[in-house]
Design a protein around this motif. Structure first.
Motif, mmCIF file in Angstrom:
data_model
loop_
_atom_site.group_PDB
_atom_site.id
_atom_site.type_symbol
_atom_site.label_atom_id
_atom_site.label_comp_id
_atom_site.label_asym_id
_atom_site.label_seq_id
_atom_site.Cartn_x
_atom_site.Cartn_y
_atom_site.Cartn_z
ATOM 1 N N ASN A 1 0.855 -1.286 0.092
ATOM 2 C CA ASN A 1 -0.012 -0.036 -0.081
ATOM 3 C C ASN A 1 0.736 1.189 0.060
ATOM 4 O O ASN A 1 0.308 2.263 -0.034
ATOM 5 C CB ASN A 1 -0.939 -0.098 1.141
ATOM 6 C CG ASN A 1 -1.948 -1.068 1.156
ATOM 7 O OD1 ASN A 1 -2.314 -1.614 -0.070
ATOM 8 N ND2 ASN A 1 -2.471 -1.575 2.201
ATOM 9 N N ASP A 2 2.319 1.014 0.035
ATOM 10 C CA ASP A 2 3.059 2.150 0.101
ATOM 11 C C ASP A 2 3.119 2.775 -1.295
ATOM 12 O O ASP A 2 3.025 1.940 -2.343
ATOM 13 C CB ASP A 2 4.483 1.863 0.889
ATOM 14 C CG ASP A 2 4.225 1.617 2.243
ATOM 15 O OD1 ASP A 2 3.084 1.861 2.677
ATOM 16 O OD2 ASP A 2 4.921 0.821 2.786
ATOM 17 N N ILE A 3 4.032 4.077 -1.401
ATOM 18 C CA ILE A 3 4.406 4.693 -2.477
ATOM 19 C C ILE A 3 6.010 4.575 -2.603
ATOM 20 O O ILE A 3 6.519 5.077 -1.528
ATOM 21 C CB ILE A 3 3.658 5.686 -2.938
ATOM 22 C CG1 ILE A 3 1.987 5.398 -3.251
ATOM 23 C CG2 ILE A 3 4.459 6.608 -3.949
ATOM 24 C CD1 ILE A 3 1.311 7.046 -3.670
ATOM 25 N N GLN B 1 2.488 6.566 -11.026
ATOM 26 C CA GLN B 1 1.343 7.424 -10.500
ATOM 27 C C GLN B 1 1.606 8.910 -10.927
ATOM 28 O O GLN B 1 0.643 9.740 -10.815
ATOM 29 C CB GLN B 1 1.425 7.328 -9.051
ATOM 30 C CG GLN B 1 1.136 6.036 -8.299
ATOM 31 C CD GLN B 1 -0.355 5.772 -8.545
ATOM 32 O OE1 GLN B 1 -1.226 6.553 -9.087
ATOM 33 N NE2 GLN B 1 -0.861 4.492 -8.175
ATOM 34 N N SER C 1 6.565 8.505 -8.856
ATOM 35 C CA SER C 1 5.697 7.694 -7.858
ATOM 36 C C SER C 1 5.422 6.540 -8.226
ATOM 37 O O SER C 1 4.472 6.477 -9.264
ATOM 38 C CB SER C 1 4.669 8.793 -7.144
ATOM 39 O OG SER C 1 4.968 9.935 -6.782
ATOM 40 N N SER D 1 3.591 2.660 -7.363
ATOM 41 C CA SER D 1 2.789 2.148 -6.337
ATOM 42 C C SER D 1 2.835 0.456 -6.966
ATOM 43 O O SER D 1 2.738 0.176 -7.951
ATOM 44 C CB SER D 1 1.326 2.536 -6.306
ATOM 45 O OG SER D 1 0.609 2.372 -7.450
ATOM 46 N N ASP E 1 -5.957 8.861 -0.710
ATOM 47 C CA ASP E 1 -4.628 9.445 -0.419
ATOM 48 C C ASP E 1 -4.817 10.595 0.658
ATOM 49 O O ASP E 1 -5.945 11.235 0.629
ATOM 50 C CB ASP E 1 -4.421 10.472 -1.657
ATOM 51 C CG ASP E 1 -3.858 9.439 -2.735
ATOM 52 O OD1 ASP E 1 -3.391 8.534 -2.374
ATOM 53 O OD2 ASP E 1 -3.866 9.797 -3.854
ATOM 54 N N THR F 1 -0.879 6.384 1.003
ATOM 55 C CA THR F 1 -2.003 5.709 0.469
ATOM 56 C C THR F 1 -2.635 4.869 1.366
ATOM 57 O O THR F 1 -1.581 3.945 1.818
ATOM 58 C CB THR F 1 -2.014 5.302 -0.990
ATOM 59 O OG1 THR F 1 -1.247 6.279 -1.641
ATOM 60 C CG2 THR F 1 -3.129 4.519 -1.384
#
Lengths: 259, 595
Positions: B36-38, B67, B95, B97, B250, B270
């Motif tokens: 779930n991180d970026i 992203q 970015s 994901s 977000d 996120t």
């Protein structure tokens, strides 16, 4: 003296010679009326139709024929003859009210357009006299005009002419109106633009033939306008504006027979 | 001299620039991240020409979703040994994901510039489930005593919780799903990243926040800032197991400043809810015939506005279903055709509360009574499945008896508009007993009419002509005289003839007067003119010489006979009469000038 004789003989020649037949006419009419009284509508109709076939054009006669047809439940024919009676004499009250009544008995509701007060009044005025009255009126106005023109040359030769000129102006306007109305009435009298459905039902097609698409079905007593005629087919326009081809034998044209 | 120095510097700069190589490197912020991180993946290009290279195109990365990219650049200028050097550094921060867990590598990226290729290194990453984001230092210090404070994981401090009314519903049964945000951080802004699509459900949005509204709540002894994110009313349209994707948000979190020199900064994370899994049960068998899929708990009411009616009157028939359930696909049995009652198309209105589950549906018919008599509106069934009682329920509307009486209005069948006809009478008028039956003939067709008009018209030119003549006559005296002349001559001639027969000497008087008067009129000279004048005028106007001579002789003879003693001789009268006649005949024949 010779001239008078020629004019007189011309005068005689111009009138339909009915003097001999007058007896026959009144006799036939009397028979028809008696038969009608005895509710023998068939016989009455035969006698009345005999008169019609002998080139009698008479609003009362057509009215009586229509009544006979109505008694025999032939609504289409009845409407046709009421229309004929009104064609001869637009001021025929009995025919007008009977027609109004009988139109409520037709299967198809015929909408008559609602007119304003003024146009209703003018229409009633227009229908309140027949063709010959219009012709007489036109002739009288013409006569007055000529008299006024003569007076202008003689009596008013060396006088103030404003009054006779005003009168002449007035009479000319009236004469133009009267002549126009007379012409319209004359056109209407000789026209053959309306038809009445005399068969039980009539089917309107998009072209002159049964192979075309059906457009509408109308019933006995429907009054429509004739737009075009073919051998066996007639293009008619219904009061609501829809047009279609209908077989000629299902309709009868509202027309005064010319003799 | 100055010009030459400038030129030299310019050339030197150009040479340096040409010689300068680009340096390209790539790096990430962490090598182990949660799903779930970026991930921040940065490509750094430095060199004097770094500006001239566009944003590098990232290839399709396996296991990552791009992203977006942010760009930053910095420039430095140095003077070395009197020469001038410039260097530009550009950073492209992507970015990314992750889309799956496990070991993922970002391949090397090649940048081409001036026929030279520059390559970045290969980066290997490990993606773990959940969030591996380190918990940032909290800006808020009010929760210091909470037991979870020590948790270093982000997912323990900020998460989305789901409330589901029923995870094991029947098909078409309403289910309410609510998503709540719980956070221990100072959240500065929120935005929806991905909303669950609810495939296999009929979905209605019940609640969507229109602004951020965090409230403090105590959950299991811990204080959180909470907020309701979304509520859906869903109606499963298929049976079996249905999975629902997580809701992703977000979230911007303000972090605490680490030292007095740096301010607290805002960081975007996120977060995602857990996925949902429903087990939808099929409706049990044995549904009534009129069942159309209504599931819930309903009541049915019906009413009519009037039961005593006249023909042409109208009334309303109302059906009302209220309760809880799937209103959006609720159908009520249609009314059967009832003879002599005309049902106009119904008007349907729904009054459903914001929850989309509770409400009321109203069906209103306008009915026109067409014929007198007693009619009944039958009872209408409405069936639904009650999941609470786990069985089908059939409700019935009330039955209504209507009494329609003869009214003033006549209903005309087959027309859409109700028109009333005013009858002229109940029958047609009687025939007209006209036994004469004269035939109508339009006057316009008869010649007599037109002849009459023509005669009338003709009187106009005739009068005009007559008038013209009249004025001409009135205005012309000479013409009058000439006309009179003949008359006068005739008179005297007649007189003369009488005297001649009786041999009277007055014959000469008559002859002379007649001739004189005639000639003066004829020749347009004054009456009583002398003999010489008449003679000369006659000559002048073209009478022949012999005639003039004869006239002259005649005048002389007359004078002699009348005034000379013994001038009248009886024996001469015969010849004189003859010559007078001769003169008159000749005058009549003669033409005079100017006439």
């Amino acid at each position: 003296m010779k001239y008078y004789l020629i004019i007189f003989s011309l005068f005689i020649m111009l009138f339909p010679v009915w003097a001999d037949n007058e007896d026959l006419v009144s006799k036939t009419a009397d028979q028809a009326i008696t038969a009608y009284h005895n509710k023998d509508y068939d016989t009455a109709l035969t006698h009345f139709l005999y008169l019609e076939n002998n080139n009698i054009i008479n609003a009362d006669l057509f009215y009586n024929i229509a009544n006979c047809y109505f008694r025999q439940s032939q609504i289409g024919k009845a409407i046709l003859y009421y229309k004929k009676a009104l064609k001869v004499d637009p001021a025929h009250q009995a025919a007008a009210s009977n027609l109004k009544f009988i139109l409520t008995l037709t299967k198809d509701k015929i909408d008559t357009p609602e007119n304003g007060a003024l146009s209703r009044f003018l229409l009633r005025l227009y229908h309140s006299f027949d063709l010959n009255k219009a012709a007489l009126f036109t002739a009288v106005l013409f006569f007055i005009l000529i008299i006024l023109l003569i007076l202008l040359q003689t009596v008013f030769q060396n006088r103030d002419k404003s009054l006779p000129i005003f009168l002449i102006f007035l009479v000319v306007i009236l004469l133009v109106i009267s002549a126009t109305i007379s012409y319209l009435k004359y056109q209407n009298f000789h026209s053959a633009s309306d038809a009445v459905v005399i068969a039980q039902t009539a089917i309107g097609y998009s072209g002159p033939g049964v192979e075309y698409t059906r457009v509408f079905t109308i019933h006995e007593g429907m009054i429509c306008q004739i737009e075009n005629t073919n051998d066996d087919w007639m293009l008619i326009k219904l009061p609501n504006g829809i047009g279609g081809w209908v077989q000629t034998n299902l309709l009868e044209i509202v027309k005064i027979k010319e003799n | 001299m100055k010009k030459i120095i400038f030129l030299a510097i310019f050339i030197l700069l150009a040479v340096f620039a040409m010689a300068d190589d680009l340096q390209v490197t790539a790096y990430v912020n962490r090598t182990t991240i949660g799903i779930n991180d970026i991930l921040q993946y940065t490509i750094e290009i430095s060199g004097s020409d770094a500006d001239k290279i566009g944003t590098p195109n990232l290839p399709q990365l396996d296991g990552f979703k791009n992203q977006g990219v942010s760009t930053s650049s910095s420039s430095s200028y140095t003077m070395t040994n009197g020469s001038f050097q410039s260097s530009v550094t550009k950073k492209y921060q992507y970015s990314l994901s992750p889309t799956r867990t496990g070991s993922i590598s970002i391949p090397s990226i090649t940048i081409k510039y001036k026929k030279k290729s520059y390559k970045t290194g290969n980066i290997k990453l490990n993606v773990v489930p959940g969030s591996n984001e380190p918990a940032p230092a909290r800006a808020s210090t009010r929760n210091n005593n909470s037991p979870a404070e020590n948790s270093g994981k982000l997912s323990d401090n900020i998460f989305i919780e789901i409330q589901v009314s029923n995870l094991n519903p029947y098909q078409n049964e309403s289910v309410e799903v609510t998503y709540n945000l719980f956070s221990k951080y100072d959240v500065t802004s929120l935005s929806f990243k991905e909303e669950p699509s609810f495939i296999g459900f009929w979905k209605e949005d019940v609640f969507t926040p229109n602004r951020m509204n965090l409230q403090r709540t105590n959950r299991n002894g811990e204080l959180y800032n909470t907020m309701k994110l979304k509520t859906y009313a869903i109606f499963p349209s298929q049976t079996g197991e249905i999975k629902v994707d997580p809701l992703k948000m977000d979230v911007d979190i303000r972090t605490e400043s680490r030292n007095i020199w740096s301010f607290g900064s805002t960081k975007t994370y996120t977060i995602a809810s857990k996925p949902l899994s429903f087990k939808v049960k099929e409706l049990p068998p044995g549904a009534p015939a009129d069942f159309s899929g209504a599931v819930g708990n309903f009541q049915l009411n019906s009413s009519v506005s009037e039961t005593q009616l006249k023909v042409g009157d109208s009334f309303t028939y109302t059906l009302e279903i209220s309760g809880r359930g799937n209103f959006s696909n609720l159908n009520i049995a249609t009314l059967p055709e009832i003879n002599h009652l005309r049902f106009l198309d119904p008007e349907t209105s729904s009054d459903i509360t914001a929850s989309k589950v509770n409400g009321k549906k109203t069906i209103r018919y306008l009915v026109v009574a067409q014929e007198p008599g007693n009619f009944s509106i039958p009872s209408l069934p409405f069936s639904y499945f009650d999941p609470g009682r786990n069985k089908y329920v059939t409700l019935r509307s009330d039955k209504y008896a209507l009494d329609v009486k003869e009214g003033d209005n006549i209903y005309i069948p087959g027309t859409t508009s109700q028109a009333s006809i005013h009858l002229e009478g109940s029958d047609i008028g009687f025939i007209i007993e006209n036994r004469v039956m004269s035939s109508f003939k339009p006057w316009f067709d008869s010649i007599l009419y037109w002849l009459l008009l023509f005669v009338i018209f003709l009187s106009l030119p005739i009068t005009t002509l007559l008038m013209k003549r009249h004025t001409q006559i009135a205005g012309d005296m000479d013409y009058q005289r000439q006309k009179r002349a003949n008359r006068v001559l005739k008179k005297y001639l007649k007189l003369a003839t009488e005297y001649y027969k009786s041999a009277n000497p007055d014959f000469y008087y008559a002859a002379q007067s007649g001739l004189e008067n005639y000639l003066t009129d004829k020749l347009k000279i004054a009456r009583g003119s002398r003999k010489d004048q008449i003679i000369s005028q006659a000559t002048h106007l073209g009478y022949s010489k012999e005639l003039v001579e004869k006239i002259n002789l005649m005048f002389n003879k007359c004078n002699e006979a009348r005034f000379m003693p013994g001038g009248f001789l009886k024996e001469n009268i015969q010849t004189d009469y003859a010559s007078l006649r001769d003169i008159v005949a000749e005058i009549a024949k003669s033409r005079i000038k100017g006439k």
